[in-house]
Each structure stands twice: as C-alpha cells, then as structure tokens.
Design a protein around this motif. Structure first.
Motif, PDB file in Angstrom:
ATOM      1  N   VAL A  26       0.832  -1.196   0.000  1.00  0.00           N
ATOM      2  CA  VAL A  26       0.000   0.000   0.000  1.00  0.00           C
ATOM      3  C   VAL A  26       0.869   1.249   0.000  1.00  0.00           C
ATOM      4  O   VAL A  26       0.614   2.208  -0.740  1.00  0.00           O
ATOM      5  N   ALA A  73      -1.771   6.464   1.567  1.00  0.00           N
ATOM      6  CA  ALA A  73      -0.781   5.465   1.958  1.00  0.00           C
ATOM      7  C   ALA A  73      -0.322   5.697   3.387  1.00  0.00           C
ATOM      8  O   ALA A  73      -0.188   4.743   4.168  1.00  0.00           O
ATOM      9  N   GLU A  83      -3.005   4.701   5.802  1.00  0.00           N
ATOM     10  CA  GLU A  83      -3.216   3.259   5.799  1.00  0.00           C
ATOM     11  C   GLU A  83      -2.116   2.568   6.564  1.00  0.00           C
ATOM     12  O   GLU A  83      -2.381   1.642   7.341  1.00  0.00           O
ATOM     13  N   HIS A 105      -4.906   3.774  -4.196  1.00  0.00           N
ATOM     14  CA  HIS A 105      -5.000   3.234  -5.550  1.00  0.00           C
ATOM     15  C   HIS A 105      -5.752   4.159  -6.491  1.00  0.00           C
ATOM     16  O   HIS A 105      -6.438   3.712  -7.400  1.00  0.00           O
ATOM     17  N   PHE A 149      -5.326  -5.208  -6.598  1.00  0.00           N
ATOM     18  CA  PHE A 149      -5.504  -4.697  -5.239  1.00  0.00           C
ATOM     19  C   PHE A 149      -6.835  -5.132  -4.672  1.00  0.00           C
ATOM     20  O   PHE A 149      -6.960  -5.528  -3.505  1.00  0.00           O
TER      21      PHE A 149
END
Lengths: 407, 212, 559
Positions: free
Chosen positions: C276, C292, C295, C378, C389
């Motif tokens: 990620v 990112a 996450e 993404h 993904f």
C-alpha cells in the motif's frame, strides 16, 4: 485576492523543482515535522458538492489554511436577466439552486410581484407553499444523504434518495419536470394540480413522517457520525451574522431568524409551524459532545426542518380551495421604474433577488444573492487548524450548491 | 509517461506473477513435510536434495542482489523496497533451514515493523518521490575502505574454519520448548528487551509530540 | 382537469427481468474500437480473443440463465467431490503404490524426493504390478491407471496441483464475494444489486467486470516511479496467496501443515502494508500519499491488538498450529473456543474489530475513502492492476474470516460433537459405495470443509453488513480506538485468559464445575445470538410493509 495569488506562486515553485536534495540538517535536528503541502481538492472531487475548488495548505494531516476558488459554474445568469422579460427568466432561476428550484422560482416571482404590485390568488399561494415545502424536504434529503455519504455512511444516502424519488414523481405529475420545474411563475403557478394529486401527496406524507426517526437512528445519533461532526467547524452567532450566513447555518449557530416568520410571503403567516434553532441545553437525545454552532447542529436543524415542512404541507393541503391560478393583468406586464430587493427562505438560506425595472417589460438589472455564496465565505475562517478529514465534514454541513454560488 | 501495454506484455506479466507466486509458495514446502497433506508431523526437518539447492541458491542470490541494490540505489524509496526484498529473502532462508518460527517472526518484526519505520522516516522527510540520496565522495571512499576490511576478515575466517554439518537429521525445537526456554533460561534478556522496547516507544512518542 | 395514469405510483421503477413484456438485452454491450496496438498481429489476436469470448458468452449465457441454480449447486457439490476425490486418489497412491504390504521388504514407505537425477520414481510398469497387487481393478483400468498415477507419486506434482487449487481459490473467492457484496449492499440500500449480467441475479457480473478491467487502457502516470508503480500490486497479492498456503480447511485439507501457521499468516499479512505504501508513494499524487500514510498507520497499529487477540485462543489450546486449534474444538458447540471463558468471548469481538482495521474495511476504510481522497492509495491505478488490489483485499477478508472461524468458532467442525459421528463409522468401514456415502455424511454433518466455508462466509457477510451500515471513522479516532481502547483491553483479556487457564490446570473440581457452568452459559448466549440473526431477518421480511412503508416496498420489483 493577493493571498490566493501567493499560494498559487508557491505551488508553481514546488512543481518546477522536482529534484530537491534531502535536507540533512532537518533530519539531524530530530525535527519530525512534515513539510507543508499545498493540496488541491476539486473542482472534480466526490465530496465538494459540485465544482468547488478548495486549495488547502496542510502540514501532514492538519489543514492550516483553506482558500475556496469558485466560478467554475458561472453562466452569466444575471446578465441574461437584462435581456429577458421576467416570465422568460424563470427557467434561469431554476438552474441557480437546482436542488430547490421551486424555491428559486418563488423568490424571483415574489420579487417581480412586489415590484409590479401584483396580487397572487389564494389558491396559487397555497399551491406555491405546498411545492416550496416539498422542495425543501427534497433538498434537505439530498443534503442529509450526501453528508452521510461524505462521512462514509452509504446507506442513508440511498434511503433519502428513495424518498426524494417519490417527491420528484409528485413534481413530475404537476409540471412534467423532475429537477428544473419553472412551475411557479410571475403572478401564480403555471398549471393546476392534477386529479388525485392531493391524495397522493397525503399518502406520501404519511409514509415519510416515520422515516425521519429512522434516519435519526441510522445516522444522526450514530456514535461514529457524531464523533465525526460534533464540535467540528464551530461558528459563533456573532461570526454567523458578521459573515452574512443564513438558513440552517445561522439557525444552527443559535440565531433566531427565519424569513418565513420574520417577513412572511405567500401567506406563510397563516401556517402554524416551529422553527428549529440550536440552543444549549436541548432535549435529552442530543448527544453530549454537540456544541451549538457545530456541524452536527446544522445537520440536525435540517432534519427538524423537514418535520416542520411536513406540518406546513398538511395544513396547506387542508386549506386548499378552488380558485384562480394566475394574477390578473399579466399580459404585457411592464416593470415600473423602480427597484426592489426581496429575500425568501430557501432550504440553504436566504435567496434574494434585486430587480430594477425601467418602465419596459425587461428589467435593467437582475442580481441574485445566493445563500450558498455567502455561506461559503466562512470556509476560510472556520477551516483552520482542523484535520483533513474534517474539511468534508464542514463543507458538507454548509450544504453548498455551486449553481447559486456561481450563477 | 503514458504507455499502452500490449497483450503480450500483459501475458508475460501474468506468467511472471504466477511463477513468483509458485516460488514464494514453494519455500515453506520444504519445511519438513516434503510431499503432501500428512497429519501429525509437527517437528520440521531439513532435507537435502536438488530442490533445496535450487531454492537456496535462488533465495541467497536474491538476498545478495537486493542488498546490493540497497547500497547502490540513488532513489530513497527504491532503497527501502530493495531492503524489503532482502528481509523477505532472509525469511525464506530461515524457512529453508526449518526454522519456521524464526522466519515468521522475521517477517513480522523486520518486514512488517522495522522496515515500515524506515519507510515512514523516508516518506516524512523527503520532498518528492524523486529525491536522490547522493553522499559525498569522501564518505563513499571511507565506507568502502571499512567494508573492504570487514570483507577481508570475513573471507579469512570463512576459509580457515572447518564447516561440519549436523549429524543426521536436524529437528527444530518445538514451540513449547522455545517458550519454556524464554520463560526460564532466558528470562532476564527477554525482560530487558521488553523494557528497552518500551523505552524506545516512550522516547519516540515524546520526540514526536508537538509543542503546543 | 388533467388525468394521469392512476397506477403510476405502483408501476415498477425498473424494467425487471421477470416482467415478460420488458426483457432487456442481457449482454453488457461492450464494443472494442480498433486500437492500434503495435504490430498488426497483436491486434488481430486481440480481436480474435475478444470475438471468441463474445461468442462463448452469447452461447453460454442463455444456457446458464436457465439452469443457473442447478449449475451453482452442481459446481459447489462438484468442487467438494473433487476435493474429496483428490484426497482419495492421493491416499490410494500412498497406500497401494508407495507403501502397503505387497512390497519387497525394506522399501521405505515414503514418497520420493521432489525430483532427483538418480531415481526418477517408479516406472509405470512397476506401478502396474502394484496396482494389480492391490486388487479389485480390472486389467484395462489398471492399464490406464498406471499412467495416470505415475505423476502423482511425485511431491512436486502434488504441490503443483495444490498450488493450482490455491490459485483457483484465490480467484474465485473474491469474484463471488464481490458479487455478493453488491447484492447485499443493494438490498440494504433498498435496491436490488446486479440483476442482468448472466441472467439470474447477475451472477456473471464479476466476470463482466473482469473483462472490462482487462480491456482498459494501461496508464502509468507521468513522473511516477515506474518500477515501484508496476510492482506494488504484486506485493499485495502474493501475501494473500501465501496466507492460503498455511490455512487449513479441514483435518487433512491443507496445503502445508505448519506448526507456526498462525504466526506465518500474521507475518505475510504484515507485508501487505508495504504494497500500500509503495502504491501510494509511487503514484506521485498527493492524495495517494495521504492515503498510503494513513493506511500504514492504521494497519500497523492494529496489528498489535490483532496479534494479542489471536494469542488468546493459542494460550487456551497451547499450540500455534491452526490444525491443532481446530481439532481442539471437535466436541460440538460448547467446545468451541469462543465459549470457553468470557475473556475469549470478548477477544473474539476485539479480534474482529482489529481485523476489520487490518484489511481496511469499513468503518476503517479511510485509506480508500472515496469522498475524501478519491480512491486513496489506488487512485492512479486502473484496469488489471487495480483489480489485483481489489482481489488482494477480498482474499485477505476471507483469510481473516477463516482465521476467526478456526480460532474461535470451531473451524471445520459442526455444532454437533464428533463423538456422535460413530453412527457412520459402520458405513465407512464396510467400504464401497456405502463407505463413500458414510464419509460424505460425516463430512457434511460433523466435520468438513463446508463448515469452515459456511462460517467464513457468514463472517464475510457480517463484514459486508458493517461496511454498508456504519460511517467512516477519522484517522485520529481510529488510532485512539486502537491504542487507548483496544490495546489495554486485549492486554487485560490476555491476562485474564492466562489466569483462567492456569486455574484450570489445577486439579480443583470446584473450578472445573465453575468452568463448565460458565462455558454452558456462554454457549447458550451464543446460541441465542446465532438464532437471533435469522429470526430478525424473518421478522423483518414478514413485517416489511409495516416497517418500511407500502410505497417503498411496492417500488422494488419482486418484493
């Protein structure tokens, strides 16, 4: 405006110099602050409610500054008003706040009627109130649904739109259109209600009223939703008045002002309804960390307004009587050499129309005061030192529609 | 720059991906249970054979190559990714040696913890994805000299010692033995390591606290 | 006065497939414009492939839409039979060809090494001899079988077959989870979900989506780090596939039995975090970087309560091997670990919450928050890369649901205790067809992969349900919940469980009685909760007009 140019230039500098060496000194000092980034939210963005561009200056997750850039939906509506007679300008008012088109039409129609001294027949007034309040419900449903969607609750959005579909079906039966109606016109309404419409409307209201408590259970009092919106974007009453906020933004900050009570039009003085105002020390079910003037208060004011709208519609349906639909002496209407500024209570705030006539059939100046435009002005003041995830929470609670911001 | 990828390239990639999956999945295969679903085999044994040799050379090679990439990459983030490959290769080596637990812990602690720490540091302090890390020449020379000395001494040690393999089949320690040892024989180092990690966490939180 | 159609309120809003007068085109129309793809041959091949696909679909779709239910049931039953049959075949091979009594003495009853230059395994003629020694097969059958079973003696071939099965699982599970999520989401949102593609409730929707994604333009953004951008999806799916390697589906249905299976799965799921970060960073897009970073914070923080919650059943059973933990719950409902002591009961809840954050599902789906970051890490991915993904996420969802089932909910055992399975032992022992049926009934009623799938699918349903009900939690609230709520809670639960287990090791009969009473109470609570789900659903269905309102119910066709 200088501020905006300043941010723009900094952006250019950053983009033109990609190969920047790592600043060794900063790493050695143990300074763990991230650098400031200029982030662009919009104009195409799932949560800016239209073509709004927000340039955010962020430091990591904190937003330090916000500058809204508008004008992406500007269609020269006001200039066009200088070349069309009023009854032909009504469709242009539809497209300003396209989610509350009936209310826009009503604002312009009331302005012209006040300018020309026309008297709207009672049946037309009652029908106007019915469709305006129905449109208020529809507009608030969109506001609530999209606000939940911004917060990540996908399901209330569809429930609200399911309810709204039924209102749109009602409107389609009345005037043939689902979004831009051009139904309320200068002097009254354009067509009569079809057969059985009143019963269908009552059926819908009976179906809709219990839904509001469903939405409260699903979204309004949901712990996660409350945590995301309570105490976020607090606007004090003084700030609200100073920045010219109107509508649920004003009432959510505790200011007791609703044009339907203060300066009624179209017979609103005859209806019994309450105006929800956010006040400290409310009822028990209000969550504990809610503060007067935060995003949750503004959202909840809209929920309560829907209940009141249902009340008004029921009273109006009961009072409906036979009669004329349009005022007399509409043919060849000439605007007097005078000016008028009239505001009405839109779902988003106070929509005002300034019309200056010069004796001919075509006004010499039409100016629209869009409530969302004025509500948007507070963005820079309130979106300071908040987290990035709070920006959609604040902008969503403002319920802006770019059509009337840019006109 | 935008490029259109042909179907051929996509197909090649799919095959590559499948091979990579098979490769990665094949590594735990040799953790003792060579050949299928059998119940009751709880201790691992490291067999010999062609497959093990192939896998060893492959994994060791990838560890060396990615370690070299860490040293020679100029792009910081690519360096971090190469380090990830190195750590995963080392984990695969552990699996090859039938040290299942150690391999899994290597993945959790190094690849999932230490490397993330490094990556966070990189991301939070560099200004763009193309930030380059170019140390001055004299630093490279000094580091090279130190590494050459270390390499020389390693080579001397390796060439002079006699390597004797284990007698018979090696059986790894079971989990219960490991836990027992940690709680009895090696209790003090275990607790010291825990206290050390806690100090690290508290220190990091203190350093990162914003002065408001 | 105008007259309008008085039935307009009650007209269905959609032309639904059941309305005979309104049958729409079922095929999702996609037209592929001629795109120059380089050499002419590539283009011709691409067009040919697409043409074949369309032809196949136009032929297969009417058949499927008519017999969809039958095909679905057949596929499920067939898969179970195939899985079971392969173990039969392997067992047969092991028993009669590689081992057994009819062999020369000294022959080691072990399969050959993977492949070695010195011995290439048993030649088919030797196999023929041993097959005939096993007896019971005709000459012609043995003649065929000797060649068929020759490759199966090699561990390498078996592993390739197993890996193929894992790869197939890794593909099929996300495909049907995505379809099911869309149906469940639709139903929660008062609409229907996919209804057209393939005919019966849009069963082929995922396949159509897959074809569409394959045909999309392959974009790599300008100034993006090309190498990292292209390899990030692979770093996402490889850990998800690896997790299936160690996941047992039954007492003897696993690819590899690792004695540290649990830690292995946790380790590989931790590597997914890197993918990620790589994806977000390499996109050269500030929004992706935000996604990112968020996450990474979230996934790494929640690994701690996740691991600690998973340690709790391990403490109870005393082994990290998932097979052992599963086997420890074979004595029916009250032996399931979730009801063993109140700390594990709470640990199940905390594990579930932590695992939701670990796979970035709502209410913790900030990294993919559509309304804030477009699509998070993404954003810049399209086509096949994005679908990788997506697949990795759904496969990870299944893995954590399966882990929860194995560690807390009894794994592949049914609520009936295994001690009652003695009923079928007689059938199994008599062999032949009755033996097959007996083994099948045992698998169905007492212990079999279908129970694990059922429990995992139920937990997937709960995950989907939560996603479409709850709003999103902000990142600082996510981290607050992790470090200030879940972490202390899990520590206390671990402490409590340890003390409970320690108390159980003492020989006090009073404690044993207390323990069993608590287990019974928790088990009864579990039964009540398990029965509550379907009863609420049934109640909601039969009272839907009163609860939702006539207008909404009539607006949905088929209700």
């Amino acid at each position: 405006m200088d501020h905006a140019y300043e941010i723009g230039m900094t952006e250019t500098i950053l983009q033109s110099n990609p190969d920047v060496l790592i600043d060794h000194e900063r790493v050695e000092q143990g300074d763990l602050r991230t650098e400031e980034m200029l982030v662009n939210m919009g104009p195409q963005h799932p949560s800016t409610h239209g073509v709004l561009r927000l340039v955010l200056r962020t430091d990591g997750e904190m937003v330090l500054d916000t500058v809204p850039h508008i004008g992406y939906l500007h269609r020269c509506a006001e200039k066009i008003g200088e070349s069309l007679p009023p009854y032909q300008y009504i469709p242009y008012t539809d497209r300003m706040d396209y989610l509350a088109a009936m209310n826009d039409n009503q604002a312009f129609a009331v302005a012209i009627e006040r300018l020309c001294g026309l008297e709207v027949p009672p049946r037309a007034q009652i029908i106007r109130v019915i469709v305006a309040e129905l449109n208020r419900i529809a507009s608030h449903l969109v506001a609530l649904g999209t606000y939940g969607l911004d917060m990540g609750a996908f399901t209330p959005f569809l429930y609200c739109f399911r309810e709204r579909e039924m209102i749109l079906d009602l409107f389609e039966a009345v005037c043939g259109a689902r979004l831009t109606y051009s139904y309320i016109t200068v002097g009254g309404v354009r067509e009569d209600l079809p057969d059985g419409w009143v019963d269908r409307c009552r059926e819908y209201l009976d179906y809709f009223e219990p839904k509001i408590s469903d939405y409260n259970n699903l979204l309004s009092f949901n712990h996660i939703f409350v945590k995301r919106t309570a105490n976020i974007g607090v606007i004090s009453p003084d700030d609200a008045i100073a920045f010219g906020l109107t509508g649920p933004m004003l009432r959510g900050s505790g200011v007791r002002f609703d044009l339907r009570k203060v300066a009624p039009y179209d017979g609103y003085e005859a209806y019994e309804f309450d105006v929800p105002i956010a006040r400290p020390g409310g009822v028990d079910e209000i969550p504990a960390n809610v503060v007067v003037g935060d995003s949750w208060s503004r959202y909840y004011v809209r929920v309560l307004e829907m209940i009141q709208s249902v009340r008004i519609i029921r009273q109006a349906l009961d009072r409906l009587e036979d009669g004329e639909l349009l005022a007399k002496k509409l043919k060849g209407l000439k605007l007097p050499d005078d000016e008028v500024y009239v505001e009405v209570e839109n779902p988003r705030g106070q929509l005002g129309f300034y019309v200056k006539g010069d004796g001919s059939a075509i006004p010499s100046r039409v100016k629209a005061r869009g409530p969302s435009f004025c509500n948007l002005c507070i963005t820079q003041h309130v979106c300071r030192d908040v987290l990035l995830a709070d920006v959609p929470a604040i902008v969503g609670s403002m319920d802006v529609v770019m059509g009337e911001v840019d006109r | 720059m935008e490029r259109r990828t042909t179907n051929r390239v996509l197909g090649r990639r799919l095959i590559l991906m499948a091979l990579a999956c098979a490769f990665c999945g094949a590594t735990p295969l040799l953790a003792g249970e060579a050949g299928g679903e059998r119940i009751g085999v709880t201790t691992a044994s490291a067999p010999g054979g062609l497959l093990e040799a192939l896998l060893f050379y492959g994994v060791a090679g990838s560890a060396v190559v990615s370690a070299l990439a860490v040293c020679f990459c100029k792009n910081i983030v690519r360096m971090a990714v190469a380090l990830l490959l190195t750590l995963c290769s080392v984990a695969m080596l552990y699996f090859l040696l039938a040290a299942n637990f150690l391999g899994a812990i290597q993945l959790i602690v190094y690849a999932g913890g230490t490397l993330l720490l490094l990556v966070f540091g990189v991301m939070l302090t560099s200004k763009s994805p193309w930030a380059r890390f170019e140390p001055p020449k004299r630093e490279v020379f000094a580091a090279g000299a130190v590494c050459a000395v270390m390499l020389f001494s390693l080579v001397m040690v390796l060439s002079r010692s006699t390597w004797s393999g284990p007698e018979g089949a090696v059986s790894g320690a079971s989990m219960a033995d490991l836990g027992h040892a940690l709680m009895t024989t090696y209790l003090v180092p275990f607790e010291i390591a825990g206290v050390l990690l806690m100090i690290v966490m508290v220190g990091a939180a203190h350093l990162a606290r914003q002065d408001k | 006065m105008r007259w309008i159609d008085s039935a307009w309120y009650h007209k269905p809003l959609l032309h639904y497939i059941d309305d005979p007068g309104a049958r729409d085109v079922i095929v999702t129309r996609f037209s592929v414009p001629w795109q120059p793809r380089g050499p002419v041959s590539n283009g011709i091949i691409a067009q040919g492939v697409i043409g074949v696909a369309r032809l196949t679909y136009s032929v297969a779709a009417p058949v499927f839409s008519r017999f969809a239910g039958l095909i679905l049931i057949g596929a499920v039953v067939g898969t179970c039979l195939a899985v079971w049959a392969h173990s039969l075949i392997f067992g047969f091979v092991d028993a009669h060809i590689l081992g057994g009594t009819a062999f020369p003495a000294g022959y080691a009853a072990q399969p050959f090494a993977y492949f070695s230059p010195s011995t290439w395994g048993l030649s088919p003629s030797v196999i023929l001899v041993r097959l005939e020694a096993a007896g019971g097969l005709g000459a012609a059958m043995s003649g065929v079988l000797q060649y068929l079973t020759w490759p199966v003696q090699f561990g390498f071939v078996r592993d390739v077959i197993g890996l193929g099965a894992i790869f197939g699982l890794f593909n099929i599970i996300p495909i049907y989870t995505i379809w099911w999520e869309r149906k469940v989401a639709g139903r929660i949102q008062s609409r229907l979900g996919p209804m057209r593609v393939g005919g019966w409730h849009g069963w082929a929707q995922s396949f159509a989506d897959g074809i569409k994604l394959l045909l999309k333009e392959d974009l790599v953004p300008k100034d993006a780090d090309t190498v990292l951008f292209r390899t990030a999806p692979y770093f996402a799916i490889i850990p998800s596939i690896l997790a299936f390697v160690a996941l047992p589906f039954g007492t003897s249905y696993m690819f590899r039995e690792l004695d540290v299976a649990l830690v292995f799965i946790l380790g590989v799921l931790g590597v997914e975090v890197m993918s990620v970060i790589m994806a977000g960073w390499a996109s050269n897009n500030k929004w992706s970087i935000y996604g990112a970073m968020r996450e990474a914070c979230q996934m790494v923080s929640y690994e701690i309560p996740l691991s600690m919650s998973l340690l709790i059943p391990v403490v109870c059973v005393g082994s990290m091997s998932l097979t052992t933990v599963g086997e420890a719950q074979s004595e029916g409902w009250f032996s399931w670990l979730a009801f063993s002591n109140p700390f594990i009961f709470a640990a199940f809840v905390s594990y579930f919450i932590a695992s939701l954050a670990s796979v970035k599902r709502a209410p913790f789906d900030l990294p993919e928050a559509e309304s804030e970051l477009v699509a998070g890490f993404h954003t810049e991915y399209s086509g096949l890369r994005w679908s990788m993904f997506f697949f990795a996420e759904y496969a990870a969802m299944f893995v954590i649901a399966a882990l929860a089932s194995i560690l807390f909910l009894g794994g592949w055992h049914s609520p009936l205790p295994m001690s009652w399975a003695g009923v079928f032992d007689g059938w199994v022992a008599s062999g032949g067809m009755l033996g097959l049926v007996g083994a099948g009934m045992k698998g169905l009623l007492f212990s079999g992969p279908i129970w694990l799938m059922f429990k995992a699918v139920f937990l997937l349903y709960v995950q989907i349900w939560l996603r479409w009900t709850l709003p999103r939690v902000r990142i600082d609230q996510v981290l607050y919940a992790c470090i200030q709520v879940l972490l202390p809670l899990t520590m206390l639960l671990l402490l409590g469980t340890t003390l409970w287990v320690w108390a159980s090791t003492s020989d006090s009969s009073a404690w044993a009685m207390f323990d069993s009473i608590v287990t019974r109470i928790l088990g009864v609570i579990g039964i009540v909760m398990a029965l509550a789900f379907p009863s609420i659903a049934v109640y909601g269905f039969y009272n839907r007009r009163r609860l939702v309102g006539n207008l909404a119910v009539d607006a949905m066709p088929g209700s």
